[in-house]
Motif scaffolding. Structure first.
Motif, PDB file in Angstrom:
ATOM      1  N   THR A 105      -9.633  -0.220  27.919  1.00 44.59           N
ATOM      2  CA  THR A 105      -9.797  -1.679  29.211  1.00 44.59           C
ATOM      3  C   THR A 105     -10.440  -2.412  27.908  1.00 44.59           C
ATOM      4  N   GLY A 106     -10.956  -1.288  26.289  1.00 48.66           N
ATOM      5  CA  GLY A 106     -11.465  -2.126  25.054  1.00 48.66           C
ATOM      6  C   GLY A 106     -10.163  -2.445  23.988  1.00 48.66           C
ATOM      7  N   PRO A 107     -10.604  -3.163  23.426  1.00 50.40           N
ATOM      8  CA  PRO A 107      -9.724  -4.262  22.192  1.00 50.40           C
ATOM      9  C   PRO A 107      -8.727  -3.652  22.031  1.00 50.40           C
ATOM     10  N   VAL A 108      -7.351  -4.821  21.402  1.00 46.09           N
ATOM     11  CA  VAL A 108      -5.888  -3.610  21.342  1.00 46.09           C
ATOM     12  C   VAL A 108      -6.602  -3.837  20.059  1.00 46.09           C
ATOM     13  N   LEU A 109      -6.159  -2.847  18.917  1.00 47.57           N
ATOM     14  CA  LEU A 109      -6.355  -2.417  17.860  1.00 47.57           C
ATOM     15  C   LEU A 109      -5.577  -1.249  17.696  1.00 47.57           C
ATOM     16  N   PRO A 110      -4.845  -1.645  15.609  1.00 46.93           N
ATOM     17  CA  PRO A 110      -4.233  -0.611  15.093  1.00 46.93           C
ATOM     18  C   PRO A 110      -4.410   1.290  15.615  1.00 46.93           C
ATOM     19  N   TYR A 111      -3.201   2.001  16.345  1.00 45.25           N
ATOM     20  CA  TYR A 111      -3.350   3.294  16.008  1.00 45.25           C
ATOM     21  C   TYR A 111      -3.095   3.601  14.746  1.00 45.25           C
TER      22      TYR A 111
END
Length: 134
Positions: A105-111
């Motif tokens: 549920t955290g931030p959307v970040l590059p994976y």
């Protein structure tokens, strides 16, 4: 008072050489309805090579994934998700950034960062980000 954003539409560079015809490089920029760069096309005055770069954003994939819908809903519309490079109509390179929500549920970040080339058409993982500092 100006109330619009200014984006270049065309750029022309001219190179002059002694005892030869000048050579021009013409770059055309096109934008989508959200004023994001959609394509950048460069050609020379001799029409020998035409290089086109196309850019895809989260809203181009909205509806195909809940993650991209989340990005659009959070106004994360400017990251380039995928870039496709064509030379004379043939794809020569593709790069893509995969995103994910950290901790569910955290931030959307590059994976991960992926790319492909003419010689290797399938996307391969170039780099994966396992964790971020807090």
């Amino acid at each position: 008072v100006y109330t619009y954003s200014m984006h270049p539409v065309e750029e022309v560079e001219r190179f002059f050489f002694p005892d030869r015809m000048p050579v021009s490089t013409i770059t055309n920029y096109s934008y989508d309805s959200r004023k994001q760069l959609k394509s950048l096309t460069t050609s020379d005055s001799l029409e020998l090579n035409k290089v086109e770069n196309r850019f895809y954003y989260p809203y181009d994939y909205a509806g195909s994934s809940a993650l991209y819908n989340t990005m659009v809903n959070q106004n994360m519309i400017s990251p380039v998700i995928e870039k496709v490079n064509n030379v004379n109509g043939t794809e020569v390179q593709r790069s893509k950034v995969d995103y994910r929500r950290y901790n569910g549920t955290g931030p959307v970040l590059p994976y991960s960062y992926l790319s492909s080339y003419t010689e290797i058409p399938d996307l391969r993982v170039d780099m994966t980000i396992d964790s971020y500092d807090r």
